[in-house]
Design an enzyme around this catalytic site. Structure first.
Site, short mmCIF file in Angstrom:
data_model
loop_
_atom_site.label_atom_id
_atom_site.label_comp_id
_atom_site.label_asym_id
_atom_site.label_seq_id
_atom_site.Cartn_x
_atom_site.Cartn_y
_atom_site.Cartn_z
N LYS A 225 13.10 -8.55 -12.71
CA LYS A 225 13.81 -7.64 -11.82
C LYS A 225 14.91 -6.94 -12.61
CE LYS A 225 16.58 -7.56 -7.60
NZ LYS A 225 17.01 -8.32 -6.42
N LYS A 278 9.76 -5.56 -10.50
CA LYS A 278 10.53 -4.73 -9.57
C LYS A 278 11.59 -3.94 -10.32
CE LYS A 278 13.80 -5.32 -5.89
NZ LYS A 278 14.63 -6.24 -5.18
C1 PBG Z 1 18.34 -8.80 -3.05
C2 PBG Z 1 17.33 -7.73 -3.13
C3 PBG Z 1 17.49 -6.37 -3.45
C4 PBG Z 1 16.25 -5.78 -3.24
C5 PBG Z 1 15.39 -6.77 -2.83
N1 PBG Z 1 16.07 -7.98 -2.79
C6 PBG Z 1 18.67 -5.59 -3.82
C7 PBG Z 1 19.40 -5.78 -5.06
O1 PBG Z 1 19.00 -6.48 -5.97
O2 PBG Z 1 20.47 -5.18 -5.11
C8 PBG Z 1 15.95 -4.33 -3.42
C9 PBG Z 1 14.78 -3.83 -2.63
C10 PBG Z 1 14.69 -2.37 -2.51
O3 PBG Z 1 15.43 -1.60 -3.13
O4 PBG Z 1 13.80 -1.95 -1.75
N2 PBG Z 1 18.74 -9.36 -4.21
#
Ligand code: PBG
Length: 353
Positions: A225, A278
Site C-alpha cells: 500500500k 493499492k
Molecule cells: C485506511 C484506508 C484508506 C483507504 C482504505 N483503507 C485510507 C488511507 O490509507 O488513508 C483508501 C481507500 C480509497 O482511497 O478508496 N487505512
C-alpha cells in the site's frame, strides 16, 4: 493428390492463379505482410473467441461506508454514487448488492466519537461490528469483509497510537489491531483486511485469531500500500485525513518496487491468505510483479481518487464514463488481479456476466 481447378479457373496458387474466370490475383504481399494480426480483429465473433481477459461479477468486491444514526444516506461529494449510510439504509443497500450477484462487501466505519487510541474500533458496539451484524441479517449470503485499521477511529487520523514524537508506534498499534481483529471476528467478519502497513501486523493478527479459535477467518493483507494522493476522496468519505503530517512513515514510497516484493514476502511468511496492491491503475507494474510471485490470490483496490477522476471526467463529457470504467477494471485484471475492490462494483455487475 492431383488437384484440377474447375473449368475456367486457373491454378489454386501462384502464377496464373485467378479469383474467378479471367481475373488476375494481386501479387503476393511482401514477407512482412504475410502475418497480419488484424485478421483476428476482422469479425466481432472472432474477437470474442480470442479475447484473453474477461470481467465478471466474480471479480468484484464493493467498499461501503457506515455511519451512526438512522435514515442517513449522504452522498460523498467527491465520489458521486457513493454514500455514507446508517445501519438501516445499509440493510437495504446490501440486499440489492446481493441481488446483483456481487460476492461481498468491505465495510468502513465512521464512529460517533474518536480518541487518541481509537478504542471504539474494538468495542462490541463499534460501528463496523454492528454493520457486520446488519449485513448478516439483511444479506446472509454476502461475504463480509472488514477493513482493519485505526485512521477512522483516532482523533489525530493516523493509523495507530502515537509516540511522544508524534510518529505511529508500530508495536503498540499491533496490540490494538489484535483487539480490533477479534471484535470484528466476534461480530461475524469472514475476512479481515489490515490496511495500516504496520510491520508484523499479519503475524500478530493471525496469532490472535487462532488463539481465539477463529481459524477460518481469512486475512486479506493490504501488503503493498503506497502513500498515495489517490486516497483524497476516501478521507472525505471516512473522515480519516491525518490531522498533521502524512502517512509516509508507514505507507510505501510510490517510487519503490523492490520494497514492494519485500512487503509481499513478509506478509506471506506471516500467513496472509490473500494480498492486495493499492492503488491499482497507477501501480499495474507492481500488480503484475506481485501476481508473478505470490501463490495466493491477489486483489487490487481501485481507490477513491481513481474512481473520482473517471466520474468527474465522465460527468463533463470528456470521456465515455462507462467505457473507461470497464477498460480501467479490465486493465487491472489483465495486469494480474484475481479480484478487485471498486466503487464501480454495482454499475459493473449490471453489465457483465
Ligand atoms: C485506511 C484506508 C484508506 C483507504 C482504505 N483503507 C485510507 C488511507 O490509507 O488513508 C483508501 C481507500 C480509497 O482511497 O478508496 N487505512
Amino acid at each position: 493428390m492431383n488437384y484440377s481447378p474447375p473449368p475456367g479457373m486457373g491454378p489454386a496458387f501462384g502464377p496464373g492463379h485467378t479469383h474467378g474466370p479471367g481475373e488476375e490475383l494481386p501479387p503476393l504481399p511482401p514477407e512482412y505482410l504475410v502475418k497480419r494480426p488484424r485478421r483476428l480483429r476482422s469479425h466481432p465473433q472472432l474477437r470474442r473467441l480470442v479475447r484473453e481477459t474477461h470481467l465478471t461479477r466474480d471479480d468484484l468486491l464493493l467498499p461501503l461506508f457506515v455511519v451512526e444514526g438512522t435514515n442517513v444516506r449522504d452522498e460523498v461529494k467527491s465520489m458521486p454514487g457513493v454514500y455514507r449510510e446508517s445501519l438501516d439504509k445499509l440493510g437495504e443497500t446490501v440486499k440489492k448488492v446481493e441481488q446483483l450477484g456481487i460476492p461481498g462487501v468491505m465495510l468502513f466505519g465512521i464512529p460517533a466519537t474518536k480518541d487518541p487510541e481509537g478504542r471504539s474500533a474494538w468495542s462490541p458496539e463499534g460501528i463496523v461490528q454492528r454493520a457486520l451484524e446488519q449485513v448478516e441479517r439483511s444479506a446472509p449470503s454476502l461475504l463480509r469483509v472488514a477493513d482493519l485499521c485505526f485512521c477512522e477511529y483516532t482523533d489525530h487520523g493516523h493509523c495507530g497510537v502515537l509516540t511522544d514524537a508524534g510518529d505511529v508506534d508500530n508495536d503498540a498499534t499491533l496490540e490494538n489491531l489484535e483487539l480490533q481483529a477479534l471484535a470484528l471476528a466476534d461480530a461475524g467478519a469472514q475476512v479481515v483486511a489490515p490496511s495500516g502497513m504496520m510491520d508484523g501486523m499479519i503475524g500478530s493478527i493471525r496469532t490472535a485469531l487462532d488463539e481465539a479459535g477463529y481459524f477460518d477467518v481469512s486475512i486479506l493483507s493490504y501488503a503493498v500500500k503506497y502513500a498515495s494522493g489517490f486516497y483524497g476522496p476516501f478521507r472525505d468519505a471516512a473522515d480519516s485525513a491525518p490531522a498533521f503530517g502524512d502517512r509516509s512513515t508507514y505507507q510505501m514510497d510510490p517510487a519503490n518496487a523492490i520494497e514492494a516484493m519485500r512487503e509481499l514476502e513478509l506478509d506471506l511468511e506471516q500467513g496472509a491468505d490473500m494480498v492486495m496492491v493499492k492503488p491499482a491503475m497507477p501501480y499495474l507494474d507492481i500488480l503484475r510483479a506481485v501476481k508473478d510471485r505470490a501463490k495466493v490470490p491477489v486483489c487490487a483496490y481501485q481507490v477513491s481518487g481513481e474512481y473520482a477522476m473517471i466520474k468527474a471526467a465522465g460527468s463533463k463529457g470528456w470521456i465515455d464514463e462507462q467505457r473507461v470504467m470497464l477498460e480501467s477494471l479490465l486493465s487491472i485484471k489483465r495486469a494480474g488481479a484475481d479480484f478487485m475492490l471498486t466503487y464501480f462494483a454495482r454499475e459493473v455487475a449490471k453489465l457483465v456476466p
